[in-house]
Scaffold this motif. Structure first.
Motif, PDB file in Angstrom:
ATOM      1  N   ASN A  56       0.826  -1.201   0.000  1.00  0.00           N
ATOM      2  CA  ASN A  56       0.000   0.000   0.000  1.00  0.00           C
ATOM      3  C   ASN A  56       0.865   1.258   0.000  1.00  0.00           C
ATOM      4  O   ASN A  56       2.061   1.204   0.320  1.00  0.00           O
ATOM      5  CB  ASN A  56      -0.920  -0.004   1.221  1.00  0.00           C
ATOM      6  CG  ASN A  56      -1.896  -1.167   1.195  1.00  0.00           C
ATOM      7  OD1 ASN A  56      -2.487  -1.470   0.162  1.00  0.00           O
ATOM      8  ND2 ASN A  56      -2.071  -1.824   2.332  1.00  0.00           N
ATOM      9  N   PRO A  57       0.267   2.418  -0.311  1.00  0.00           N
ATOM     10  CA  PRO A  57       1.029   3.673  -0.253  1.00  0.00           C
ATOM     11  C   PRO A  57       1.605   3.912   1.140  1.00  0.00           C
ATOM     12  O   PRO A  57       0.953   3.658   2.154  1.00  0.00           O
ATOM     13  CB  PRO A  57      -0.019   4.741  -0.618  1.00  0.00           C
ATOM     14  CG  PRO A  57      -1.038   4.002  -1.419  1.00  0.00           C
ATOM     15  CD  PRO A  57      -1.092   2.619  -0.853  1.00  0.00           C
ATOM     16  N   ASN A  58       2.839   4.392   1.187  1.00  0.00           N
ATOM     17  CA  ASN A  58       3.557   4.677   2.437  1.00  0.00           C
ATOM     18  C   ASN A  58       3.742   3.430   3.302  1.00  0.00           C
ATOM     19  O   ASN A  58       3.783   3.509   4.531  1.00  0.00           O
ATOM     20  CB  ASN A  58       2.852   5.763   3.247  1.00  0.00           C
ATOM     21  CG  ASN A  58       3.132   7.149   2.716  1.00  0.00           C
ATOM     22  OD1 ASN A  58       4.177   7.396   2.137  1.00  0.00           O
ATOM     23  ND2 ASN A  58       2.193   8.055   2.894  1.00  0.00           N
ATOM     24  N   LYS A  75       8.045   0.594  -3.287  1.00  0.00           N
ATOM     25  CA  LYS A  75       7.121   0.996  -4.333  1.00  0.00           C
ATOM     26  C   LYS A  75       5.760   0.357  -4.119  1.00  0.00           C
ATOM     27  O   LYS A  75       5.661  -0.835  -3.845  1.00  0.00           O
ATOM     28  CB  LYS A  75       7.688   0.596  -5.697  1.00  0.00           C
ATOM     29  CG  LYS A  75       6.872   1.130  -6.869  1.00  0.00           C
ATOM     30  CD  LYS A  75       7.526   0.744  -8.196  1.00  0.00           C
ATOM     31  CE  LYS A  75       6.700   1.266  -9.367  1.00  0.00           C
ATOM     32  NZ  LYS A  75       7.303   0.898 -10.668  1.00  0.00           N
ATOM     33  N   GLU A  76       4.721   1.176  -4.203  1.00  0.00           N
ATOM     34  CA  GLU A  76       3.376   0.658  -3.994  1.00  0.00           C
ATOM     35  C   GLU A  76       2.898  -0.093  -5.225  1.00  0.00           C
ATOM     36  O   GLU A  76       3.293   0.202  -6.359  1.00  0.00           O
ATOM     37  CB  GLU A  76       2.416   1.814  -3.686  1.00  0.00           C
ATOM     38  CG  GLU A  76       2.342   2.842  -4.808  1.00  0.00           C
ATOM     39  CD  GLU A  76       1.593   4.086  -4.406  1.00  0.00           C
ATOM     40  OE1 GLU A  76       0.502   4.311  -4.960  1.00  0.00           O
ATOM     41  OE2 GLU A  76       2.090   4.818  -3.544  1.00  0.00           O
ATOM     42  N   ALA A  94       3.761   8.967   8.986  1.00  0.00           N
ATOM     43  CA  ALA A  94       4.090   9.745  10.182  1.00  0.00           C
ATOM     44  C   ALA A  94       3.193   9.286  11.337  1.00  0.00           C
ATOM     45  O   ALA A  94       2.003   9.026  11.145  1.00  0.00           O
ATOM     46  CB  ALA A  94       3.899  11.230   9.918  1.00  0.00           C
ATOM     47  N   ARG A  95       3.771   9.208  12.525  1.00  0.00           N
ATOM     48  CA  ARG A  95       3.032   8.734  13.695  1.00  0.00           C
ATOM     49  C   ARG A  95       3.168   9.744  14.831  1.00  0.00           C
ATOM     50  O   ARG A  95       4.165  10.466  14.923  1.00  0.00           O
ATOM     51  CB  ARG A  95       3.556   7.371  14.170  1.00  0.00           C
ATOM     52  CG  ARG A  95       3.719   6.362  13.057  1.00  0.00           C
ATOM     53  CD  ARG A  95       4.098   5.019  13.605  1.00  0.00           C
ATOM     54  NE  ARG A  95       4.636   4.142  12.582  1.00  0.00           N
ATOM     55  CZ  ARG A  95       4.918   2.866  12.762  1.00  0.00           C
ATOM     56  NH1 ARG A  95       4.748   2.305  13.944  1.00  0.00           N
ATOM     57  NH2 ARG A  95       5.409   2.132  11.778  1.00  0.00           N
ATOM     58  N   ASN A  96       2.162   9.748  15.694  1.00  0.00           N
ATOM     59  CA  ASN A  96       2.173  10.608  16.872  1.00  0.00           C
ATOM     60  C   ASN A  96       2.472   9.777  18.110  1.00  0.00           C
ATOM     61  O   ASN A  96       1.872   8.717  18.313  1.00  0.00           O
ATOM     62  CB  ASN A  96       0.822  11.303  17.060  1.00  0.00           C
ATOM     63  CG  ASN A  96       0.655  12.485  16.126  1.00  0.00           C
ATOM     64  OD1 ASN A  96       1.613  13.163  15.807  1.00  0.00           O
ATOM     65  ND2 ASN A  96      -0.557  12.735  15.680  1.00  0.00           N
ATOM     66  N   LEU A  97       3.362  10.279  18.929  1.00  0.00           N
ATOM     67  CA  LEU A  97       3.604   9.694  20.254  1.00  0.00           C
ATOM     68  C   LEU A  97       3.203  10.742  21.278  1.00  0.00           C
ATOM     69  O   LEU A  97       3.902  11.735  21.475  1.00  0.00           O
ATOM     70  CB  LEU A  97       5.075   9.305  20.425  1.00  0.00           C
ATOM     71  CG  LEU A  97       5.455   8.821  21.837  1.00  0.00           C
ATOM     72  CD1 LEU A  97       4.682   7.568  22.209  1.00  0.00           C
ATOM     73  CD2 LEU A  97       6.953   8.561  21.935  1.00  0.00           C
ATOM     74  N   TRP A 120       6.879  11.369  14.435  1.00  0.00           N
ATOM     75  CA  TRP A 120       8.043  10.670  13.905  1.00  0.00           C
ATOM     76  C   TRP A 120       7.641   9.715  12.789  1.00  0.00           C
ATOM     77  O   TRP A 120       6.479   9.382  12.636  1.00  0.00           O
ATOM     78  CB  TRP A 120       8.764   9.902  15.008  1.00  0.00           C
ATOM     79  CG  TRP A 120       7.923   8.830  15.654  1.00  0.00           C
ATOM     80  CD1 TRP A 120       6.997   8.997  16.646  1.00  0.00           C
ATOM     81  CD2 TRP A 120       7.901   7.434  15.332  1.00  0.00           C
ATOM     82  NE1 TRP A 120       6.410   7.802  16.973  1.00  0.00           N
ATOM     83  CE2 TRP A 120       6.951   6.823  16.191  1.00  0.00           C
ATOM     84  CE3 TRP A 120       8.595   6.640  14.425  1.00  0.00           C
ATOM     85  CZ2 TRP A 120       6.682   5.449  16.138  1.00  0.00           C
ATOM     86  CZ3 TRP A 120       8.329   5.280  14.370  1.00  0.00           C
ATOM     87  CH2 TRP A 120       7.393   4.697  15.229  1.00  0.00           C
ATOM     88  N   MET A 121       8.638   9.305  12.027  1.00  0.00           N
ATOM     89  CA  MET A 121       8.419   8.329  10.956  1.00  0.00           C
ATOM     90  C   MET A 121       9.704   7.528  10.729  1.00  0.00           C
ATOM     91  O   MET A 121      10.797   7.961  11.102  1.00  0.00           O
ATOM     92  CB  MET A 121       8.004   9.031   9.660  1.00  0.00           C
ATOM     93  CG  MET A 121       9.039   9.990   9.109  1.00  0.00           C
ATOM     94  SD  MET A 121       8.488  10.854   7.619  1.00  0.00           S
ATOM     95  CE  MET A 121       8.332   9.461   6.492  1.00  0.00           C
ATOM     96  N   VAL A 122       9.548   6.366  10.141  1.00  0.00           N
ATOM     97  CA  VAL A 122      10.699   5.508   9.843  1.00  0.00           C
ATOM     98  C   VAL A 122      11.390   6.026   8.590  1.00  0.00           C
ATOM     99  O   VAL A 122      10.766   6.183   7.542  1.00  0.00           O
ATOM    100  CB  VAL A 122      10.256   4.047   9.657  1.00  0.00           C
ATOM    101  CG1 VAL A 122      11.454   3.186   9.241  1.00  0.00           C
ATOM    102  CG2 VAL A 122       9.640   3.500  10.937  1.00  0.00           C
ATOM    103  N   LYS A 123      12.675   6.302   8.720  1.00  0.00           N
ATOM    104  CA  LYS A 123      13.468   6.785   7.591  1.00  0.00           C
ATOM    105  C   LYS A 123      14.298   5.655   6.984  1.00  0.00           C
ATOM    106  O   LYS A 123      14.471   5.594   5.771  1.00  0.00           O
ATOM    107  CB  LYS A 123      14.375   7.917   8.053  1.00  0.00           C
ATOM    108  CG  LYS A 123      15.267   8.495   6.981  1.00  0.00           C
ATOM    109  CD  LYS A 123      16.058   9.677   7.494  1.00  0.00           C
ATOM    110  CE  LYS A 123      16.991   9.249   8.635  1.00  0.00           C
ATOM    111  NZ  LYS A 123      17.858  10.378   9.086  1.00  0.00           N
ATOM    112  N   ASP A 124      14.819   4.773   7.809  1.00  0.00           N
ATOM    113  CA  ASP A 124      15.652   3.654   7.360  1.00  0.00           C
ATOM    114  C   ASP A 124      15.053   2.369   7.921  1.00  0.00           C
ATOM    115  O   ASP A 124      15.152   2.086   9.111  1.00  0.00           O
ATOM    116  CB  ASP A 124      17.095   3.835   7.852  1.00  0.00           C
ATOM    117  CG  ASP A 124      18.061   2.856   7.217  1.00  0.00           C
ATOM    118  OD1 ASP A 124      17.758   1.642   7.228  1.00  0.00           O
ATOM    119  OD2 ASP A 124      19.117   3.283   6.726  1.00  0.00           O
ATOM    120  N   THR A 125      14.420   1.568   7.045  1.00  0.00           N
ATOM    121  CA  THR A 125      13.719   0.363   7.504  1.00  0.00           C
ATOM    122  C   THR A 125      14.688  -0.699   8.032  1.00  0.00           C
ATOM    123  O   THR A 125      14.353  -1.439   8.958  1.00  0.00           O
ATOM    124  CB  THR A 125      12.888  -0.225   6.364  1.00  0.00           C
ATOM    125  OG1 THR A 125      13.745  -0.497   5.238  1.00  0.00           O
ATOM    126  CG2 THR A 125      11.798   0.738   5.937  1.00  0.00           C
TER     127      THR A 125
END
Length: 284
Positions: A56-58, A75-76, A94-97, A120-125
């Motif tokens: 899915n997207p993102n 890639k979606e 993006a997620r909220n804590l 925050w969000m994951v930049k490097d999986t």
């Protein structure tokens, strides 16, 4: 430390076409009693079905083949991935804590309550999965530690520390920037990018809140009284200068002192003043 590397996957629609061809071959083998065709076709079709996946997207799929990280598909779309590869989904949204209220001590040792929200969000999986045990819990723990550390660096306000240029109460913008910078440094190891961090709750702890409120009220009263006195003195000075300039009345030092006293009482008093008419003189 593993770093993210992108990889491509076969289109799922191509895999569907191959699956149809294999299904036709299995059907033909069953009709003509060709056991080899059936025996080969069934596991191939199962492998094709197992490898089909939707991204899915993102979202992303981290691929691990026999314990080796082979890449991340970001890639979606609809894809076919090696069925022997372990696929671990990692959201890129993006997620909220929303941190809970914590009781900490500020720079001066006063107990305060503080809470912060972190976007925050994951930049490097790869770092998120392989550098730390649980990257979501890691974000929670490091965010709490950063907020505690920040609270210890600054005073709640500058009542006790008048030389403080930044306080938790009045320096919200600077404090938020410092919190965001510290969180990015702490979470870089886990491949996390902090988009925004802000203080959402700040107050004195309940055990000292009443005393601090009284102190703030007393400070406000003193400041107000100071302003009133400064204004009253200015008005008295102006009155004396006008009387002297227009030569309305000649006042000696004693009469000036009496006039200043009366004017200050009238101007600085909290209640309305009742005038008393003096029919005599100051000397009788």
């Amino acid at each position: 430390m593993k770093e993210e590397k992108s990889t491509t996957a076969v289109s799922g629609y191509i895999a569907i076409v191959v699956l149809l061809i294999v299904a036709i071959a299995i059907f033909a083998g069953a009709v003509y009693n060709n056991t080899w065709m059936v025996a080969l076709g069934i596991p191939i079709s199962l492998a094709i079905l197992k490898g089909l996946t939707v991204i899915n997207p993102n979202d992303s799929n981290v691929l691990i083949l026999f314990g080796d990280y082979i890449g991340t598909v970001k890639k979606e779309g609809f894809f076919w991935i090696n069925p022997f590869a372990v696929r671990k989904r990692v959201s890129l949204k993006a997620r909220n804590l929303n941190g809970h209220k914590m009781k900490v001590n500020d720079k001066l040792g006063n107990p305060i309550e503080i809470a912060a929200v972190t976007v925050w969000m994951v930049k490097d999986t790869a770092k998120a999965l392989f550098a730390v045990d649980d990257y979501i819990q890691y974000v929670q723990v490091q965010s709490e530690a950063a907020v505690r550390h920040l609270a210890n660096l600054f005073a709640y306000d500058n009542f006790e520390d008048e030389e403080a240029t930044i306080t938790l109460k009045d320096g919200a913008q600077q404090v938020s920037q410092m919190l965001e910078r510290e969180l990015n440094e702490r979470l870089e190891r886990a491949g996390i990018d902090v988009i925004e961090a802000r203080i959402t709750h700040l107050a004195y702890a309940p055990e000292i809140a009443s005393a601090m409120l009284q102190r703030q009220q007393a400070t406000a009263v003193v400041a107000a009284r100071k302003q009133i006195v400064e204004g009253a003195v200015g008005m008295v000075e102006m009155a004396l200068e006008r009387l002297s300039a227009k030569d309305i009345v000649q006042l000696d030092e004693e009469r000036k002192a009496a006039m200043v006293s009366n004017l200050l009482v009238v101007l600085c008093g909290e209640k309305s003043v009742s005038p008393v008419v003096n029919t005599g003189t100051l000397y009788n």
